[in-house]
Design a protein around this motif. Structure first.
Motif, PDB file in Angstrom:
ATOM      1  N   PHE A 378      10.305  -2.929  10.995  1.00 50.46           N
ATOM      2  CA  PHE A 378      11.410  -3.878  10.865  1.00 50.46           C
ATOM      3  C   PHE A 378      12.646  -3.406  11.622  1.00 50.46           C
ATOM      4  CE2 PHE A 378       8.738  -5.526   7.660  1.00 50.46           C
ATOM      5  CZ  PHE A 378       9.221  -6.735   7.212  1.00 50.46           C
ATOM      6  N   VAL A 379      13.005  -2.131  11.431  1.00 54.91           N
ATOM      7  CA  VAL A 379      14.204  -1.567  12.068  1.00 54.91           C
ATOM      8  C   VAL A 379      13.749  -0.408  12.946  1.00 54.91           C
ATOM      9  CG1 VAL A 379      16.491  -0.576  11.697  1.00 54.91           C
ATOM     10  CG2 VAL A 379      15.551  -2.193  10.020  1.00 54.91           C
ATOM     11  N   LYS A 380      13.644  -0.670  14.223  1.00 55.04           N
ATOM     12  CA  LYS A 380      13.022   0.277  15.160  1.00 55.04           C
ATOM     13  C   LYS A 380      13.675   1.659  15.145  1.00 55.04           C
ATOM     14  CE  LYS A 380       9.709  -1.924  17.494  1.00 55.04           C
ATOM     15  NZ  LYS A 380       8.333  -1.387  17.558  1.00 55.04           N
ATOM     16  N   ASP A 381      14.997   1.685  15.044  1.00 59.70           N
ATOM     17  CA  ASP A 381      15.693   2.972  15.159  1.00 59.70           C
ATOM     18  C   ASP A 381      16.211   3.466  13.801  1.00 59.70           C
ATOM     19  OD1 ASP A 381      17.544   0.990  14.895  1.00 59.70           O
ATOM     20  OD2 ASP A 381      18.849   1.650  16.529  1.00 59.70           O
ATOM     21  N   ALA A 382      15.520   3.101  12.712  1.00 64.47           N
ATOM     22  CA  ALA A 382      15.945   3.531  11.373  1.00 64.47           C
ATOM     23  C   ALA A 382      15.934   5.054  11.261  1.00 64.47           C
ATOM     24  CB  ALA A 382      15.019   2.922  10.325  1.00 64.47           C
ATOM     25  N   LYS A 383      17.028   5.608  10.720  1.00 63.14           N
ATOM     26  CA  LYS A 383      17.158   7.062  10.562  1.00 63.14           C
ATOM     27  C   LYS A 383      16.947   7.431   9.095  1.00 63.14           C
ATOM     28  CE  LYS A 383      20.487   7.545  14.357  1.00 63.14           C
ATOM     29  NZ  LYS A 383      20.544   6.119  14.718  1.00 63.14           N
ATOM     30  N   GLU A 384      16.184   8.474   8.867  1.00 59.69           N
ATOM     31  CA  GLU A 384      15.817   8.868   7.514  1.00 59.69           C
ATOM     32  C   GLU A 384      17.035   9.169   6.648  1.00 59.69           C
ATOM     33  OE1 GLU A 384      12.563  11.940   5.639  1.00 59.69           O
ATOM     34  OE2 GLU A 384      12.150  11.035   7.606  1.00 59.69           O
ATOM     35  N   GLU A 385      18.085   9.739   7.260  1.00 56.23           N
ATOM     36  CA  GLU A 385      19.260  10.121   6.470  1.00 56.23           C
ATOM     37  C   GLU A 385      20.062   8.923   5.965  1.00 56.23           C
ATOM     38  OE1 GLU A 385      20.427  10.777  10.898  1.00 56.23           O
ATOM     39  OE2 GLU A 385      18.655  11.019   9.611  1.00 56.23           O
ATOM     40  N   ASP A 386      19.824   7.736   6.554  1.00 62.58           N
ATOM     41  CA  ASP A 386      20.550   6.536   6.121  1.00 62.58           C
ATOM     42  C   ASP A 386      19.916   5.864   4.902  1.00 62.58           C
ATOM     43  OD1 ASP A 386      22.565   6.587   8.052  1.00 62.58           O
ATOM     44  OD2 ASP A 386      21.289   5.590   9.540  1.00 62.58           O
ATOM     45  N   TRP A 387      18.698   6.236   4.558  1.00 60.68           N
ATOM     46  CA  TRP A 387      17.944   5.523   3.528  1.00 60.68           C
ATOM     47  C   TRP A 387      17.536   6.465   2.400  1.00 60.68           C
ATOM     48  CZ3 TRP A 387      16.961   0.224   4.170  1.00 60.68           C
ATOM     49  CH2 TRP A 387      17.320  -0.293   5.429  1.00 60.68           C
ATOM     50  N   GLU A 388      17.677   5.993   1.169  1.00 57.76           N
ATOM     51  CA  GLU A 388      17.232   6.765   0.013  1.00 57.76           C
ATOM     52  C   GLU A 388      16.141   5.993  -0.733  1.00 57.76           C
ATOM     53  OE1 GLU A 388      19.783   7.101  -3.413  1.00 57.76           O
ATOM     54  OE2 GLU A 388      21.139   5.548  -2.629  1.00 57.76           O
TER      55      GLU A 388
END
Length: 493
Positions: A378-388
């Motif tokens: 869904f979000v190609k450049d999703a960063k792990e630190e932005d999501w919990e």
């Protein structure tokens, strides 16, 4: 305060269903003595809680599992049925606002576009056919379709970042969609009901058993979970809206209609971000196709949530497995639910749903990095630190007796009523809370049918002006009630 020895109506569970039914019954007859029992310290802490569900006002605008393709044609009957159910809920909520029974609708419902988004040539073709089929129904007028990247970048800029121009993509968008905080709505209803002399609400009180008595009454054994005090009381009518605990309580009643039912618990998790930069780029609830073998409640979606006035994005759900029937239940719930009446149903459902079992095992064993890889669809450049990772609610899928397969899984919401019409229970999951007003009217029809036809009829039409009409056949009425709901609920589409 302790429970009285006798009530007209006993409602088990302090969620959206019991709150809705209590509000309706009080409006019909303010003299009815009503009691609500909730086992936790607050109402709406299980399935109705904001983070324990997706907050989607399910209208079949975006949920592809409601429009199956059969022999090359898209079947929209279920989609129309689901859409009509949510219109009933919106009408009832509008009535509550209009009468001043609850206030500040923006605290529990907000406009939020509903979108279907698909990847690949095959699914693009399906979505195009689905859109064409839905355009024939008055309930889906206003839906837009796009398969060009320029339009999609306007609709979902976060999802279109770093897409290749050759990617085959398509989406539909319905601006009449909503985000709903069912927990906040439930709390508003309960606060209103608590003020009434004829209504008692008890938290930390768990109903342990429901058994029939003479004269068509029911005996409830209730335990105060704080003081450990036990109470016995009588009720003329019982509604079991206890989420995953509805099934064992229904079985304790001994009614014929409860036989053969089983439950299959499924838990869930979300990936959540409150990063303002990301949140501002996504103002919709976006659903896509379910993974093969996944239950309908596990359809991947990326959603805007508005809870306590704060925006967040939620992705998931990732399915899990627990033997608990409630998030704050017991690990013995599933084994304790197995008995001679339902063991054939349980085994049959398990045997004929091996793909679901494999899917759950795969989901349970995923780590956060693996979940992030699904988000990057869904979000190609999703960063792990932005999501919990956040735990969602616990659901119990219905297992019903089947003469051919032994048992089969049901993924809808079902009302079970005995032939006398003095006890009812709500079982199942999706679309769940969105159907609260519609589902409770079904309970009233089955249990208080004569009153609905006579002394309660005018009040019901005041609550739900479309009652008794199939909305899909009345385009003008659809427009009227949607405008009415839009005004009263302060929606902005």
């Amino acid at each position: 305060m302790t429970p009285k020895p006798k009530y007209d109506i006993a409602l088990i569970g302090g969620g959206i269903m019991s709150a809705t039914l209590a509000a309706m019954l009080h409006e019909f007859d303010p003299k009815l003595k009503i009691v609500i029992f909730e086992r936790l310290g607050e109402v709406a802490k299980e399935s109705s809680s904001a983070w324990n569900n997706a907050g989607t006002g399910h209208s079949a605008f975006c949920e592809l599992n409601y429009t199956p393709e059969k022999e090359g044609k898209i079947d929209i009957k279920k989609a129309e049925y689901i859409a009509e159910q949510f219109e009933v809920s919106k009408q009832f909520w509008s009535y509550l606002i209009n009468k001043g029974l609850i206030d500040n609708p923006k605290e529990f419902i907000n406009s939020c576009s509903h979108m279907s988004f698909v990847f690949g040539e095959k699914d693009v073709e399906y979505l195009k056919k689905r859109y064409a089929a839905l355009q024939k129904s008055a309930l889906f007028q206003g839906m837009e379709y796009a398969d060009d990247h320029k339009t999609l970048e306007k609709w979902v800029p976060l999802m279109m970042q770093k897409r290749m121009s050759s990617d085959k993509l398509a989406a539909t968008k319905m601006d009449q969609g909503t985000d709903v905080d069912f927990g906040k709505l439930t709390s508003k209803l309960i606060d209103y009901l608590k003020e009434k002399e004829s209504i008692d609400v008890f938290t930390y009180h768990e109903v342990k058993d429901v058994s029939p008595m003479k004269k068509g009454e029911w005996k409830l054994k209730v335990k105060n979970r704080k003081t450990l005090t036990k109470h016995n009381l009588k009720a003329k009518f019982v509604f079991i809206g206890a989420g995953g605990y509805a099934l064992p309580l229904l079985e304790s009643s001994g009614i014929e209609e409860s036989k053969g039912y089983g439950g299959f618990p499924v838990s869930g998790q979300w990936l959540v971000t409150t990063n303002p930069e990301l949140v501002e780029k996504h103002n919709a609830k976006v659903y896509t196709q379910a993974t093969v073998g996944a239950p309908p409640m596990s359809v991947p979606h990326l959603d805007l949530r508005i809870i306590d006035g704060k925006k967040a994005l939620l992705f998931g759900p990732f399915a899990g497995f627990s033997t608990k029937f409630l998030k704050e239940g017991s690990y013995l719930d599933l084994p304790d639910s197995v008995n001679f009446k339902n063991i054939r149903s349980l085994f049959g459902a398990w045997w004929h749903n091996m793909p679901l079992t494999r899917y759950l095992i795969q989901q349970v064993t995923m780590n956060k990095s693996q979940r992030m890889s699904h988000l990057r669809d869904f979000v190609k450049d999703a960063k792990e630190e932005d999501w919990e990772l956040k735990h969602a609610g616990q659901r119990v899928q219905i297992i019903k007796r089947d003469r051919f397969e032994g048992g089969r899984l049901e993924f809808g919401t079902e009302v079970v009523v005995n032939k006398e019409g003095n006890i009812a229970s709500l079982l199942g999951a999706s679309p769940g809370a969105s159907t609260s007003a519609f589902a409770m009217i079904m309970v009233l029809e089955k249990c208080f049918g004569e009153k609905l036809k006579n002394e309660w009829h005018d009040k019901l039409l005041e609550m739900v002006p479309s009652y008794g009409k199939k909305l899909a056949e009345h385009p003008e009425l659809i427009n009227q009630i949607r405008e009415y709901s839009k005004e009263k609920l302060e929606l902005e589409y």
